[in-house]
Design an enzyme around this catalytic site. Structure first.
Site, PDB file in Angstrom:
ATOM      1  N   LYS A  27      19.540  60.281   1.777  1.00  0.00           N
ATOM      2  CA  LYS A  27      20.428  61.358   1.292  1.00  0.00           C
ATOM      3  C   LYS A  27      21.557  60.814   0.433  1.00  0.00           C
ATOM      4  O   LYS A  27      21.833  61.321  -0.650  1.00  0.00           O
ATOM      5  CB  LYS A  27      21.074  62.072   2.488  1.00  0.00           C
ATOM      6  CG  LYS A  27      20.271  63.208   3.024  1.00  0.00           C
ATOM      7  CD  LYS A  27      20.969  63.796   4.226  1.00  0.00           C
ATOM      8  CE  LYS A  27      22.089  64.720   3.803  1.00  0.00           C
ATOM      9  NZ  LYS A  27      22.970  65.107   4.927  1.00  0.00           N
ATOM     10  N   ARG A  32      23.826  60.524  -5.069  1.00  0.00           N
ATOM     11  CA  ARG A  32      24.409  59.682  -6.117  1.00  0.00           C
ATOM     12  C   ARG A  32      23.480  59.617  -7.326  1.00  0.00           C
ATOM     13  O   ARG A  32      23.932  59.636  -8.475  1.00  0.00           O
ATOM     14  CB  ARG A  32      24.701  58.281  -5.563  1.00  0.00           C
ATOM     15  CG  ARG A  32      25.917  58.288  -4.612  1.00  0.00           C
ATOM     16  CD  ARG A  32      25.953  57.064  -3.735  1.00  0.00           C
ATOM     17  NE  ARG A  32      27.174  56.950  -2.942  1.00  0.00           N
ATOM     18  CZ  ARG A  32      27.415  57.599  -1.799  1.00  0.00           C
ATOM     19  NH1 ARG A  32      26.520  58.453  -1.308  1.00  0.00           N
ATOM     20  NH2 ARG A  32      28.552  57.416  -1.143  1.00  0.00           N
ATOM     21  N   ARG A 127      36.275  71.244   7.135  1.00  0.00           N
ATOM     22  CA  ARG A 127      36.323  69.767   7.096  1.00  0.00           C
ATOM     23  C   ARG A 127      37.480  69.266   6.221  1.00  0.00           C
ATOM     24  O   ARG A 127      37.847  69.918   5.247  1.00  0.00           O
ATOM     25  CB  ARG A 127      34.968  69.221   6.623  1.00  0.00           C
ATOM     26  CG  ARG A 127      33.891  69.542   7.658  1.00  0.00           C
ATOM     27  CD  ARG A 127      32.563  68.960   7.318  1.00  0.00           C
ATOM     28  NE  ARG A 127      32.590  67.513   7.345  1.00  0.00           N
ATOM     29  CZ  ARG A 127      31.571  66.760   6.954  1.00  0.00           C
ATOM     30  NH1 ARG A 127      30.471  67.322   6.517  1.00  0.00           N
ATOM     31  NH2 ARG A 127      31.655  65.448   7.008  1.00  0.00           N
ATOM     32  N   SER A 171      35.960  55.568   4.677  1.00  0.00           N
ATOM     33  CA  SER A 171      35.084  56.633   4.178  1.00  0.00           C
ATOM     34  C   SER A 171      34.469  56.261   2.836  1.00  0.00           C
ATOM     35  O   SER A 171      35.167  56.074   1.841  1.00  0.00           O
ATOM     36  CB  SER A 171      35.874  57.940   4.041  1.00  0.00           C
ATOM     37  OG  SER A 171      35.136  58.861   3.280  1.00  0.00           O
ATOM     38  N   GLN A 173      32.756  58.296   1.206  1.00  0.00           N
ATOM     39  CA  GLN A 173      32.917  59.480   0.354  1.00  0.00           C
ATOM     40  C   GLN A 173      34.233  59.411  -0.411  1.00  0.00           C
ATOM     41  O   GLN A 173      34.289  59.715  -1.603  1.00  0.00           O
ATOM     42  CB  GLN A 173      32.840  60.745   1.203  1.00  0.00           C
ATOM     43  CG  GLN A 173      31.450  60.935   1.817  1.00  0.00           C
ATOM     44  CD  GLN A 173      31.341  62.150   2.704  1.00  0.00           C
ATOM     45  OE1 GLN A 173      32.350  62.774   3.046  1.00  0.00           O
ATOM     46  NE2 GLN A 173      30.127  62.482   3.104  1.00  0.00           N
ATOM     47  N   ASP A 325      26.681  57.877  11.302  1.00  0.00           N
ATOM     48  CA  ASP A 325      25.750  59.014  11.322  1.00  0.00           C
ATOM     49  C   ASP A 325      24.707  58.897  12.436  1.00  0.00           C
ATOM     50  O   ASP A 325      24.010  59.866  12.736  1.00  0.00           O
ATOM     51  CB  ASP A 325      25.023  59.132   9.975  1.00  0.00           C
ATOM     52  CG  ASP A 325      25.957  59.613   8.869  1.00  0.00           C
ATOM     53  OD1 ASP A 325      27.035  60.152   9.190  1.00  0.00           O
ATOM     54  OD2 ASP A 325      25.605  59.444   7.685  1.00  0.00           O
ATOM     55  N   ARG A 398      22.037  66.598  12.605  1.00  0.00           N
ATOM     56  CA  ARG A 398      21.784  65.398  13.396  1.00  0.00           C
ATOM     57  C   ARG A 398      21.819  65.684  14.901  1.00  0.00           C
ATOM     58  O   ARG A 398      21.209  64.967  15.687  1.00  0.00           O
ATOM     59  CB  ARG A 398      22.769  64.289  13.021  1.00  0.00           C
ATOM     60  CG  ARG A 398      22.636  63.878  11.564  1.00  0.00           C
ATOM     61  CD  ARG A 398      23.242  62.518  11.298  1.00  0.00           C
ATOM     62  NE  ARG A 398      23.726  62.398   9.937  1.00  0.00           N
ATOM     63  CZ  ARG A 398      22.958  62.124   8.882  1.00  0.00           C
ATOM     64  NH1 ARG A 398      21.670  61.953   9.024  1.00  0.00           N
ATOM     65  NH2 ARG A 398      23.491  62.038   7.680  1.00  0.00           N
TER      66      ARG A 398
END
Ligand code: S3P
Length: 438
Positions: A27, A32, A127, A171, A173, A325, A398
């Site tokens: 993912k 990306r 979030r 992070s 991200q 994750d 998940r």
């Protein structure tokens, strides 16, 4: 396994597990590849792009920004528009459930001379976005957000000036968001990472011909790039299979009876593979075969067999960031260890697709497991018997997949409510699992 309707699935214990298969693309790498191919000069042909709903949302967003994308089975063709080629969308961008899409794309949007609104589902709107808003404002973007912290975000970009930034949270991200904005900034933008996170952005930028400098410093790794660097398309690119999806099958094979699974062409980037090291440390029979490099990313085949797991481990710090994750499935595995697993410094789990510490603890308790919950983690001592029960996905892919695996080794039937959440990352999950089981 019976599929009563789209949203509830019943799992029965298995007697054996066998399989030999590939998995859809990673993912993180897929998101990306869609963004970078869009920003590069020229056409990219992407194979094994993730089937995850999240990654389809990224393609939709790039199309809304004026990029021509053709979707065929196992081939995504993207006509790159270059750093100056994106167009103002005519609608609000919708990322669905995808934190990676909203946070990375915000970096790109901050570099555009038009204004964009971007939002997602209920979970996304809860979030934390402050972690990207703060650095993007420092770069010079104008951003409006609900209560200064939450999506929808309204981003008015352009005229960015490079910054050096040390993210307050570990992070990938945030790191990627800042580096992507840095592509559109005058000067050298740098991120100083005090805890290492997945480095797919750095690897893929290099694949597109953008020099990324890595300098170890006292504070951590300084990662930098020059704004307005020439950026090429990805060209022919095959996405490595998703290790975070493979994790559910690897875990299932370790704890199920009479199991042997071969999973081919999976990404084994060291910034992502701590789960494998932890499981091996516990005695998991996982062989990694034919390790090779594809587009700068290490890939390999896995062969996994039923194992007796033993040991007492406490995970924290950099290891937790590396396997963040995989904690839901690791917690399920922990119930079967002769020993114990403690996870600390994992507060980030509380702001993922669901509050994952709560979701894990609640579902484990429903299945009869004793588990200690901490503000920043949990502790499970094993082995304990999993009892079939009705569990919730909490709308979190998940969590749904981790508890489907728990159901394979539980006593009696396990029912997963809102099971279709799995499609956010692996729509094929239940079919693949069913094909392996007996
Ligand atoms: C991701 C980074 C991680 C991870 C997420 C994907 C990425 O999030 O949990 O599933 O692709 O960069 P954080 O970087 O926020 O920890």
């Amino acid at each position: 396994m019976t599929n009563q309707n789209l949203s509830r699935i019943n799992i029965s214990p298995v007697k054996r597990l066998r399989g030999d298969f590939h998995l859809p693309g990673d993912k993180s790498i897929s998101h990306r590849s869609a963004m970078f191919a869009s920003l590069g000069q020229g056409t990219s042909f992407i194979r094994n792009y993730s089937s995850a709903r999240d990654c389809q949302n990224t393609l939709d967003c790039m199309e809304a920004l004026g990029v021509k994308i053709t979707r065929e089975p196992n081939l995504i063709t993207i006509e790159g528009v270059g750093l100056r080629g994106l167009q103002a969308p005519t609608k609000i961008l919708d990322v669905g459930n995808s934190g990676t899409t909203i946070r990375l794309l915000s970096g790109i949007l901050a570099g555009q001379s038009f204004t964009t609104e971007i939002t997602g589902d209920e979970s996304i709107q809860r979030r934390p976005m402050r972690r990207v808003i703060d650095p993007l404002r420092l770069l010079g973007a104008n951003i409006e957000a609900t209560n200064e912290s939450f999506a929808p975000l309204k981003i008015a970009g352009g005229n960015l000036q490079a910054i050096e930034y040390t993210p307050p949270v570990a992070s990938a991200q945030v790191k990627s968001c800042v580096l992507l904005a840095g592509l559109f900034a005058d000067g050298e933008t740098a991120v100083v990472e005090t805890t290492p996170t997945r480095n797919h952005t750095e690897i893929m930028l290099q694949e597109c011909g953008v020099p990324v400098k890595l300098q170890p410093t006292e504070a951590g790794m300084r990662i930098s790039l020059q704004g307005w660097s020439e950026m090429a398309a990805l060209g022919d690119y095959t996405v490595a299979g998703d290790l975070s999806s493979a994790a559910f099958f690897i875990a299932a094979a370790l704890i199920a009876p009479d199991a042997e699974l071969r999973i081919r062409h999976i990404g084994v980037n060291p910034s992502r593979n701590a789960l494998i090291n932890v499981l091996r440390q516990l005695g998991g029979q996982i062989s990694i075969e034919d390790e090779r490099l594809a587009h700068g990313e290490p890939v390999a085949d896995f062969v996994v067999r039923s194992s007796q797991l033993r040991g007492n481990l406490e995970l924290n710090g950099a290891v937790v960031a590396n396997l963040i994750d995989e904690i839901p499935i690791l917690a399920v595995v922990a119930t079967q260890i002769h020993g114990s697993l403690t996870i600390r410094e994992a507060k980030e789990l509380r702001v993922k697709e669901s509050d994952r510490i709560r979701s894990i603890v609640d579902n484990l308790q429903r299945m009869g497991i004793e588990v200690e919950e901490y503000d920043d983690g949990l502790r499970i001592a094993g082995p304990q018997k999993l009892q079939g029960a009705t569990v919730e996905s909490y709308g979190d892919h998940r969590i749904a997949m981790a508890f489907a695996v728990a159901g394979l080794v539980a006593e009696g039937e396990t029912e997963i409510k809102d099971a279709e959440a799995a499609a956010v990352s692996l729509p094929e999950f239940y079919d693949l699992l069913k094909n392996c089981g007996d």
